[in-house]
Design a protein around this motif. Sequence first.
Motif, short mmCIF file in Angstrom:
data_model
loop_
_atom_site.label_atom_id
_atom_site.label_comp_id
_atom_site.label_asym_id
_atom_site.label_seq_id
_atom_site.Cartn_x
_atom_site.Cartn_y
_atom_site.Cartn_z
N UNK A 37 1.78 -4.85 -8.32
CA UNK A 37 2.41 -3.56 -8.06
C UNK A 37 3.37 -3.68 -6.90
N UNK A 38 4.42 -2.90 -6.90
CA UNK A 38 5.42 -2.96 -5.83
C UNK A 38 6.13 -1.62 -5.70
N UNK A 39 6.57 -1.32 -4.48
CA UNK A 39 7.25 -0.06 -4.18
C UNK A 39 8.44 -0.36 -3.27
N UNK A 73 8.59 -4.08 7.66
CA UNK A 73 8.19 -3.33 8.85
C UNK A 73 8.33 -1.83 8.72
N UNK A 74 9.14 -1.36 7.77
CA UNK A 74 9.29 0.09 7.62
C UNK A 74 8.01 0.80 7.26
N UNK A 75 7.02 0.06 6.68
CA UNK A 75 5.75 0.70 6.32
C UNK A 75 4.93 1.06 7.54
N UNK A 76 5.00 0.25 8.59
CA UNK A 76 4.12 0.45 9.74
C UNK A 76 4.86 0.84 11.01
N UNK A 77 6.16 0.56 11.09
CA UNK A 77 6.89 0.88 12.32
C UNK A 77 7.18 2.37 12.38
N UNK A 78 7.00 2.94 13.57
CA UNK A 78 7.31 4.34 13.79
C UNK A 78 8.11 4.48 15.08
N UNK A 79 9.08 5.38 15.06
CA UNK A 79 9.83 5.66 16.28
C UNK A 79 9.01 6.49 17.26
N UNK A 80 7.97 7.13 16.77
CA UNK A 80 7.23 8.07 17.60
C UNK A 80 6.07 7.42 18.35
N UNK A 133 -2.45 1.49 -6.80
CA UNK A 133 -2.97 1.17 -5.47
C UNK A 133 -1.83 1.14 -4.45
N UNK A 134 -0.69 0.54 -4.79
CA UNK A 134 0.44 0.47 -3.86
C UNK A 134 0.93 1.87 -3.48
N UNK A 135 1.01 2.75 -4.46
CA UNK A 135 1.48 4.10 -4.17
C UNK A 135 0.50 4.86 -3.28
N UNK A 136 -0.79 4.65 -3.51
CA UNK A 136 -1.78 5.31 -2.66
C UNK A 136 -1.75 4.76 -1.23
N UNK A 137 -1.51 3.46 -1.09
CA UNK A 137 -1.45 2.86 0.25
C UNK A 137 -0.29 3.46 1.04
N UNK A 138 0.88 3.54 0.43
CA UNK A 138 2.04 4.11 1.12
C UNK A 138 1.77 5.56 1.50
N UNK A 139 1.15 6.31 0.60
CA UNK A 139 0.84 7.70 0.92
C UNK A 139 -0.13 7.84 2.07
N UNK A 188 9.39 8.22 6.08
CA UNK A 188 9.47 6.91 6.72
C UNK A 188 10.65 6.86 7.67
N UNK A 189 10.51 6.10 8.76
CA UNK A 189 11.61 5.91 9.69
C UNK A 189 12.57 4.82 9.24
N UNK A 190 12.14 3.99 8.31
CA UNK A 190 12.96 2.89 7.81
C UNK A 190 12.60 2.66 6.35
N UNK A 191 13.45 1.90 5.66
CA UNK A 191 13.17 1.59 4.26
C UNK A 191 11.87 0.79 4.15
N UNK A 192 11.14 1.02 3.06
CA UNK A 192 9.83 0.41 2.86
C UNK A 192 9.86 -0.44 1.60
N UNK A 193 9.33 -1.67 1.72
CA UNK A 193 9.01 -2.50 0.56
C UNK A 193 7.55 -2.92 0.69
N UNK A 194 6.79 -2.75 -0.36
CA UNK A 194 5.38 -3.15 -0.38
C UNK A 194 5.09 -3.82 -1.72
N UNK A 195 4.48 -5.00 -1.66
CA UNK A 195 4.05 -5.72 -2.87
C UNK A 195 2.54 -5.92 -2.78
N UNK A 196 1.85 -5.66 -3.90
CA UNK A 196 0.39 -5.76 -3.96
C UNK A 196 0.03 -6.73 -5.10
#
Length: 562
Positions: A334-336, A490-497, A532-538, A546-554
């Motif tokens: 799976x990938x997003x 890094x867009x999945x976990x990085x936050x400006x806040x 699973x990938x979609x639930x993880x991102x959610x 998101x503060x940045x573009x996200x790529x996730x592969x499962x």
Amino acid sequence: MATVLIVDDDPISRDFLRTLLGYRGHQACEAADGDTALMLARRHLPDAVITDILMPNLDGYDLARMLRSQPATSHLPIAFSTAHYGHEEIEPMARACGVRDVIFKPAQPNMVLATIDALLGADSAVPQGQSGDLAGAVGAVEDGDGDVAVQGQQPGRAADEPAAHWRGLAADFAHRLAETHRLTRSGTWDLDPATGMIMLSFGLCDLLRLPTGRVLIEQLRQRVHPEDVAKLATIAGNTWRTGVPDRTEVRVADMDGAVHELIVSCRATAPGRRLADTPRTVWGVAQDVTQVRHAQRAHLQAQAEWHAERRAVDAIHRAVLPSALPTVAGVSLGAIYRAAPERLDIGAGWYDAQQIHDGRILLSVGEVAGHDQPAAAAMAPILAALRAYAFDDPEPVRLLTRLNRLLIGSGQGDMFVTTVVAIYEPGTGRLRMANAGHPVPMVFSPGGAAGPAFAALRRRGPALGVFPDAEFIGQHLTMAPGAVLCAYTGGLTDRHSGPTAADALRLPAAVAQALGDLAADQPHRPPDAQDLAERIVGEVLGGNPADDDICLAVLWATEDGI
């Protein structure tokens, strides 16, 4: 002693009226706008109200109408205080809301005192021992220049109201009113339907470059845009017949040919607020909003252009990513890719999953440094080279070494790339991986009641395209059935806040929660890595953008090779 509610957004004007009320022995209650005044009048009923007309929020005209409409305050005597309107302009407004007295600013103190006396009733308004004017106390006269002077102080009374004070107030009034008139670019108009004559205030005459304020309807109609003539005539006619106020927006050309966009309000003298033998007139206010509308159109145009550019680049970006992931026995993939919704720049992250020879799977997640078009353009050839190298030699360390040489030799300047490359063998569960400066991937193994255990694969080398002789470290492990590999940008976990580390620690909990929810919702279905990938991102984003573009592969190793 009477209580008078003073309503004016100018503190100097309130101070002027408060001083004169105190001289008469009355108490002043103050408000800077109509909304506050309405609240004060409901809490502590005053004996009279003196209100400015042009104020923020609720203006003086609507304040008077609302006071008249409520039984508790309908009887209150009200006076207007204005510097924007002349006698002819203010008369229909005052009649429409039952206002009899008007104070024209800047005003002589004795004229204001006379208005206060008339408003409250002269007998009760003048303290014993004082006359209805300023004789023997504060006598206001005009000097040769038209300024207000004060004379005749009472014996023993402190000279706390010198002539200079009144001249300063008058000069400040004039300055403030002139500046307000200039900035608001507004004015009033009055129409007599019987004669077809329109009276324009000085502000509108100046705006439209007209030599006189008396204009026939036909003369003004010639300057209104043909598409707007009908709607302007319609609202004026409806208001004159029904008395219901209305407003519209029209385009009018001035004497120099410049087109102005005006918001025009239209009101009529109410039948109950005019003399029986006085015909109904139509009046209103016009404000120039040309600059506002121009800025709005420019903003909408800029937004449309940005959205069009972003859609085009995003379409190219998505075209580089695989259109479908391979279906291989013994593994679910799976990938997003999710673009940051409000960023003006362009991300250059990718995910990829390809089946190479002997049933093995090439999985990579990477990102080209930068958020511009050259970075996005470099993503396609880099990904193509990685796929080609994998078919020739599917060893992650050697793949990164060859790709690094390619980037160094291509002379891309300061461009560099981070990536994770993994080769997975579904039959044996063997996973070989190498990392070039990318966020560390994680492997989650099925656990007992405590939930899945996770391990971060922390061996990594430098980013690609930086050092010609860079060395990379491989990492080998075996994934048990039910284990899950997550690789991401890094867009999945990085936050400006907040700190990046704190956000990265949320990923294991998010994966564990997603696995638990998926097992509870679909207990008898085979593993679905895309779900699973979609639930993880959610779970990680928690409903926030998101503060940045996200790529996730499962990569999810299935039970018994299913």
